[in-house]
Scaffold this active site. Structure first.
Site, PDB file in Angstrom:
ATOM      1  N   LYS A  30       0.835  -1.211   0.000  1.00 38.73           N
ATOM      2  CA  LYS A  30       0.000   0.000   0.000  1.00 38.73           C
ATOM      3  C   LYS A  30       0.869   1.259   0.000  1.00 38.73           C
ATOM      4  O   LYS A  30       2.070   1.196   0.270  1.00 38.73           O
ATOM      5  CB  LYS A  30      -0.947  -0.007   1.195  1.00 38.73           C
ATOM      6  CG  LYS A  30      -0.268   0.059   2.543  1.00 38.73           C
ATOM      7  CD  LYS A  30      -1.313  -0.022   3.637  1.00 38.73           C
ATOM      8  CE  LYS A  30      -0.682   0.254   4.980  1.00 38.73           C
ATOM      9  NZ  LYS A  30      -1.670   0.398   6.044  1.00 38.73           N
ATOM     10  N   ARG A 122     -11.279  -0.929  13.387  1.00 37.75           N
ATOM     11  CA  ARG A 122     -11.209  -0.079  12.197  1.00 37.75           C
ATOM     12  C   ARG A 122     -12.211  -0.551  11.155  1.00 37.75           C
ATOM     13  O   ARG A 122     -12.752   0.226  10.386  1.00 37.75           O
ATOM     14  CB  ARG A 122      -9.771  -0.108  11.644  1.00 37.75           C
ATOM     15  CG  ARG A 122      -9.523   0.822  10.479  1.00 37.75           C
ATOM     16  CD  ARG A 122      -8.046   1.024  10.226  1.00 37.75           C
ATOM     17  NE  ARG A 122      -7.385  -0.184   9.721  1.00 37.75           N
ATOM     18  CZ  ARG A 122      -6.076  -0.261   9.512  1.00 37.75           C
ATOM     19  NH1 ARG A 122      -5.293   0.758   9.783  1.00 37.75           N
ATOM     20  NH2 ARG A 122      -5.542  -1.373   9.055  1.00 37.75           N
ATOM     21  N   TYR A 257      16.752  29.765   9.638  1.00 36.82           N
ATOM     22  CA  TYR A 257      15.645  30.718   9.797  1.00 36.82           C
ATOM     23  C   TYR A 257      15.290  30.904  11.262  1.00 36.82           C
ATOM     24  O   TYR A 257      15.306  29.937  12.030  1.00 36.82           O
ATOM     25  CB  TYR A 257      14.413  30.209   9.054  1.00 36.82           C
ATOM     26  CG  TYR A 257      14.611  30.130   7.562  1.00 36.82           C
ATOM     27  CD1 TYR A 257      14.833  31.286   6.813  1.00 36.82           C
ATOM     28  CD2 TYR A 257      14.585  28.915   6.900  1.00 36.82           C
ATOM     29  CE1 TYR A 257      15.015  31.218   5.446  1.00 36.82           C
ATOM     30  CE2 TYR A 257      14.776  28.839   5.527  1.00 36.82           C
ATOM     31  CZ  TYR A 257      14.988  30.001   4.818  1.00 36.82           C
ATOM     32  OH  TYR A 257      15.172  29.930   3.472  1.00 36.82           O
ATOM     33  N   MET A 304      13.984  24.109   4.187  1.00 33.55           N
ATOM     34  CA  MET A 304      13.239  23.383   3.159  1.00 33.55           C
ATOM     35  C   MET A 304      14.170  22.591   2.223  1.00 33.55           C
ATOM     36  O   MET A 304      13.938  21.411   1.953  1.00 33.55           O
ATOM     37  CB  MET A 304      12.406  24.356   2.340  1.00 33.55           C
ATOM     38  CG  MET A 304      11.510  23.658   1.345  1.00 33.55           C
ATOM     39  SD  MET A 304      10.433  24.855   0.567  1.00 33.55           S
ATOM     40  CE  MET A 304       9.472  23.813  -0.476  1.00 33.55           C
TER      41      MET A 304
HETATM   42  C1  LIG Z   1      -4.265  -4.400   7.533  1.00 34.50           C
HETATM   43  C2  LIG Z   1      -2.783  -4.387   7.496  1.00 34.50           C
HETATM   44  N1  LIG Z   1      -2.116  -5.550   7.381  1.00 34.50           N
HETATM   45  C3  LIG Z   1      -0.763  -5.606   7.334  1.00 34.50           C
HETATM   46  C4  LIG Z   1      -0.014  -4.455   7.409  1.00 34.50           C
HETATM   47  C5  LIG Z   1       1.490  -4.560   7.366  1.00 34.50           C
HETATM   48  O1  LIG Z   1       2.049  -4.089   8.547  1.00 34.50           O
HETATM   49  P1  LIG Z   1       3.636  -4.038   8.715  1.00 34.50           P
HETATM   50  O2  LIG Z   1       4.128  -3.010   7.783  1.00 34.50           O
HETATM   51  O3  LIG Z   1       3.808  -3.649  10.142  1.00 34.50           O
HETATM   52  O4  LIG Z   1       4.137  -5.389   8.408  1.00 34.50           O
HETATM   53  C6  LIG Z   1      -0.654  -3.224   7.516  1.00 34.50           C
HETATM   54  C7  LIG Z   1       0.128  -1.995   7.606  1.00 34.50           C
HETATM   55  O5  LIG Z   1      -0.215  -0.991   8.111  1.00 34.50           O
HETATM   56  C8  LIG Z   1      -2.079  -3.193   7.563  1.00 34.50           C
HETATM   57  O6  LIG Z   1      -2.753  -2.031   7.683  1.00 34.50           O
END
Ligand SMILES: Cc1ncc(COP(=O)(O)O)c(C=O)c1O
Length: 358
Positions: A30, A122, A257, A304
């Site tokens: 992701k 969630r 700054y 920056m």
């Molecule tokens: C639903 C879910 N599964 C697995 C993972 C993987 O987690 P990690 O990066 O700690 O292995 C995440 C990461 O946020 C997640 O949201």
């Protein structure tokens, strides 16, 4: 001279192989694969022997399908564009009882994984009763327009916490659900729960009856918790800038700054470096050091596009300034309180840094 974000591809793949070891992993890709790049990461993970991927975004899931036509792809967020999910053979979570009743016809032909909400709250079905209600309603549904129940999953919200009992509590609740459903005769092609921390807490083993670990950060080379040895997980990422010039400043002078750094001694040497928060260096990270010519020097101010590093006479213009590499790891700064591994990685700005895959 421009600051560089670079990854050693061979090391990246070798790390993924070491993390995977003998287990089946679903690689979490992701947020543009934790900012390592979706295309690069999916291809590299495939080379490491991983053929199952998960993300939270439909756009990324569709892209994974383009890159990896044979892969199993699991979408962790429920979406409403059922046509795209179906056409791309994307597996998707079932996030609640309401969603099931409202969309069960729209879900026809889609592989769903029943989600247990557990302590994270969630998303997911609330308890065993709700999971069984879906399973029973599905079994009694004679319509030809039906979803396909392919998986069962949860996410542990406390796997990264060691000082509280919550991980053991959520793990027990989950295993109780898995065991009860299997004893009742239900079958699931895929059962998955463990993120990196939960995978390593179980000794790089899957929990009983699980088909996959759902692992992210370890595959990208960062340790989820500090008691793991650096040899178990290897970082392939380097982030570095360059010394533009070294300036001589005196006691009482302010640099950066708005009085950012007040010089404490006469003839202090300050290296001006061509990387800053605009490139994604977190302010918390700039409270620590950078490596120049193999030695650690304190960062004194962050701007920056620049930072000041207090150096000695050995440092000169054009020297490289390392912010992250295998000796200065993302996870080192996670454990020093800079921010989560993924937070430091996500901040890095690929539009301003030169990106190199070596
Ligand atoms: C639903 C879910 N599964 C697995 C993972 C993987 O987690 P990690 O990066 O700690 O292995 C995440 C990461 O946020 C997640 O949201």
């Amino acid at each position: 001279m421009t600051a560089i974000w670079s990854v050693d591809k061979k090391k990246f793949i070798e790390n993924a192989q070491q993390v995977k070891a003998q287990q089946n992993l679903m690689a979490v890709v992701k947020n543009n694969a934790y900012n390592y790049g979706l295309d690069f990461s999916v291809e590299a993970f495939q080379e490491a022997g991983i053929d199952t991927f998960s993300t939270t975004s439909l756009k990324e899931a569709v892209r994974i399908r383009e890159i990896a036509p044979e892969a199993t792809i699991f979408l962790m967020n429920a979406v409403y564009d059922f046509e795209t999910v179906r056409n791309n053979e994307i597996h998707m979570t079932l996030p609640s009882l309401n969603y099931y009743y409202q969309y069960k016809e729209d879900l026809a032909g889609i592989h769903v994984h029943l989600e247990f909400e557990n302590l994270l709250h969630r998303s997911g079905l609330r308890n065993l009763e709700e999971i069984k209600e879906v399973l029973q309603d599905h079994a009694n549904n004679n319509s030809h327009k039906k979803m396909i129940i392919s998986g069962l999953w949860t996410h542990f919200g406390y796997a990264d916490e060691f000082d509280v009992p919550e991980y053991e509590i959520e793990k027990e609740a989950w295993l109780n659900i898995v065991n009860t459903l299997l004893e009742d005769g239900y079958e699931f092609e895929m059962i998955h729960a463990q993120n990196s921390a939960a995978f390593y807490r179980e000794g790089q083993e899957l929990l009983p009856h699980h088909t996959h670990g759902r692992v992210g950060i370890a595959l990208y080379g960062s340790r989820p918790y500090s008691s793991l040895s650096e040899n178990q997980i290897h970082q392939s990422l380097t982030v570095k800038g360059n010394v533009i010039q070294v300036r001589d400043v005196n006691k009482g002078e302010y640099c950066g700054y708005s009085f950012a750094y007040e010089v404490e001694k006469d003839h202090t040497k300050l290296a001006v470096v061509d990387i800053g928060y605009g490139d994604g260096v977190l302010r918390t990270r700039a409270q620590h050091e950078a490596i120049i010519n193999g030695k650690r020097y304190p960062i004194k101010a962050l701007m920056m596009s620049h930072m000041f590093v207090a150096v000695d006479d050995s440092v000169t213009a054009e020297d490289e300034v390392i912010l992250y590499n295998e000796d200065m790891r993302i996870d080192e700064y996670t454990f020093k309180g800079v921010g989560a591994n993924s937070e430091q990685l996500s901040a890095l700005n690929h539009d301003s840094l030169i990106k190199e895959i070596r």
